[in-house]
Design a protein around this motif. Structure first.
Motif, mmCIF file in Angstrom:
data_model
loop_
_atom_site.group_PDB
_atom_site.id
_atom_site.type_symbol
_atom_site.label_atom_id
_atom_site.label_comp_id
_atom_site.label_asym_id
_atom_site.label_seq_id
_atom_site.Cartn_x
_atom_site.Cartn_y
_atom_site.Cartn_z
ATOM 1 N N ALA A 98 -18.025 -11.224 -57.526
ATOM 2 C CA ALA A 98 -16.756 -10.344 -57.260
ATOM 3 C C ALA A 98 -17.072 -8.978 -56.274
ATOM 4 C CB ALA A 98 -16.195 -10.048 -58.412
ATOM 5 N N ALA A 99 -18.266 -8.528 -56.771
ATOM 6 C CA ALA A 99 -18.680 -7.145 -56.092
ATOM 7 C C ALA A 99 -18.944 -7.563 -54.672
ATOM 8 C CB ALA A 99 -20.149 -6.955 -56.950
ATOM 9 N N THR A 100 -19.581 -8.636 -54.451
ATOM 10 C CA THR A 100 -20.060 -8.872 -53.178
ATOM 11 C C THR A 100 -18.733 -9.169 -52.190
ATOM 12 O OG1 THR A 100 -22.052 -10.048 -53.613
ATOM 13 C CG2 THR A 100 -21.151 -10.771 -51.673
ATOM 14 N N GLU A 101 -17.788 -9.974 -52.664
ATOM 15 C CA GLU A 101 -16.575 -10.134 -51.899
ATOM 16 C C GLU A 101 -15.727 -8.739 -51.874
ATOM 17 O OE1 GLU A 101 -13.989 -12.613 -53.870
ATOM 18 O OE2 GLU A 101 -15.569 -14.352 -54.047
ATOM 19 N N LEU A 102 -15.634 -8.087 -52.867
ATOM 20 C CA LEU A 102 -14.923 -6.716 -52.607
ATOM 21 C C LEU A 102 -15.669 -5.662 -51.893
ATOM 22 C CD1 LEU A 102 -13.727 -6.458 -56.328
ATOM 23 C CD2 LEU A 102 -12.203 -6.852 -54.241
ATOM 24 N N ILE A 129 -14.516 -5.643 -62.211
ATOM 25 C CA ILE A 129 -14.470 -5.991 -63.672
ATOM 26 C C ILE A 129 -13.041 -7.019 -63.614
ATOM 27 C CG2 ILE A 129 -13.473 -5.533 -65.965
ATOM 28 C CD1 ILE A 129 -15.299 -2.974 -65.623
ATOM 29 N N ALA A 130 -11.877 -6.695 -62.792
ATOM 30 C CA ALA A 130 -10.635 -7.660 -63.050
ATOM 31 C C ALA A 130 -10.886 -8.844 -62.058
ATOM 32 C CB ALA A 130 -9.501 -6.690 -62.531
ATOM 33 N N ARG A 131 -11.487 -8.669 -60.939
ATOM 34 C CA ARG A 131 -11.812 -9.933 -60.137
ATOM 35 C C ARG A 131 -12.865 -10.841 -60.920
ATOM 36 N NH1 ARG A 131 -11.849 -11.030 -54.647
ATOM 37 N NH2 ARG A 131 -10.274 -9.757 -54.491
ATOM 38 N N ALA A 132 -13.727 -10.349 -61.670
ATOM 39 C CA ALA A 132 -14.693 -11.131 -62.253
ATOM 40 C C ALA A 132 -14.198 -11.713 -63.790
ATOM 41 C CB ALA A 132 -15.918 -10.479 -62.533
ATOM 42 N N GLN A 133 -13.262 -11.176 -64.221
ATOM 43 C CA GLN A 133 -12.618 -11.504 -65.410
ATOM 44 C C GLN A 133 -13.676 -11.486 -66.420
ATOM 45 O OE1 GLN A 133 -10.862 -15.380 -64.642
ATOM 46 N NE2 GLN A 133 -9.083 -14.245 -63.834
#
Length: 192
Positions: free
Chosen positions: A11-15, A30-34
């Motif tokens: 998630a961090a990499t994408e964002l 956190i939201a993207r990674a759930q």
């Protein structure tokens, strides 16, 4: 790597790559990674740790492609060409937004910051690797050729996200071929 850590890093990499390091807060990751906030901080005690992990992942991918180029080609010129093709493949890739390391350096210019240090460590490795690859060619002055290659790469990565990537990649490839053709150890007059 645990599943939660992998989801966080994905998630961090994408964002971070898409939107920038400062622009993306940990709540979005956190939201993207759930996952929960506690899970994030268990794996990454600070946002800086997450940023460095993101850059480390990018570094590992580039190192792996470089090793793959070495493993596939025995001709030193072809290894340099393969590293160049990896650059143009990135530029032509979907969602290309420039070099993750140059982008991070622009956002974190303080040399003492861990993000900037991660950028510098990658760039030092990349330059040293290119010196090694150009040394393998045998006829070319390796250090200036490697610096030239890195500068060509930096320019191509910057231009590739601002305009049509096709002419950028063609120009970069011509530059790499020029480096492989130029075989003199003599310094040009303008450098003396």
């Amino acid at each position: 790597m645990s599943e939660a850590r992998a989801r966080l890093l994905n998630a961090a990499t994408e964002l971070f790559y898409a939107d920038g390091l400062h622009a993306v807060g940990v709540d979005r990751v956190i939201a993207r990674a759930q996952v929960t906030r506690a899970t994030l901080y268990r794996h990454f005690p600070s946002k800086d740790d997450l940023l460095v992990a993101y850059l480390s992942r990018a570094d590992e991918a580039i190192r792996a492609r470089t090793e793959q180029a070495r493993a596939q080609d025995s001709d030193p010129d072809d290894v340099v060409r393969a590293v160049g093709r990896a650059v143009t493949d990135d530029i032509r890739g979907p969602g290309f937004r420039g070099c993750a390391f140059l982008n991070a350096a622009a956002e974190y210019p303080d040399p003492a910051h861990p993000v900037h240090q991660a950028v510098q460590a990658h760039r030092q490795w990349y330059l040293a690797t290119m010196v090694e690859l150009f040394t393998g060619i045998g006829k070319i002055d390796p250090a200036p050729a490697a610096r030239h290659f890195v500068m060509l790469r930096d320019g191509a990565m910057a231009a590739g996200c601002l305009t049509d990537p096709q002419p950028v990649c063609e120009t970069f490839t011509r530059g790499v071929e020029g480096l492989l053709t130029f075989r003199s150890r003599a310094e040009p007059d303008f450098l003396t």
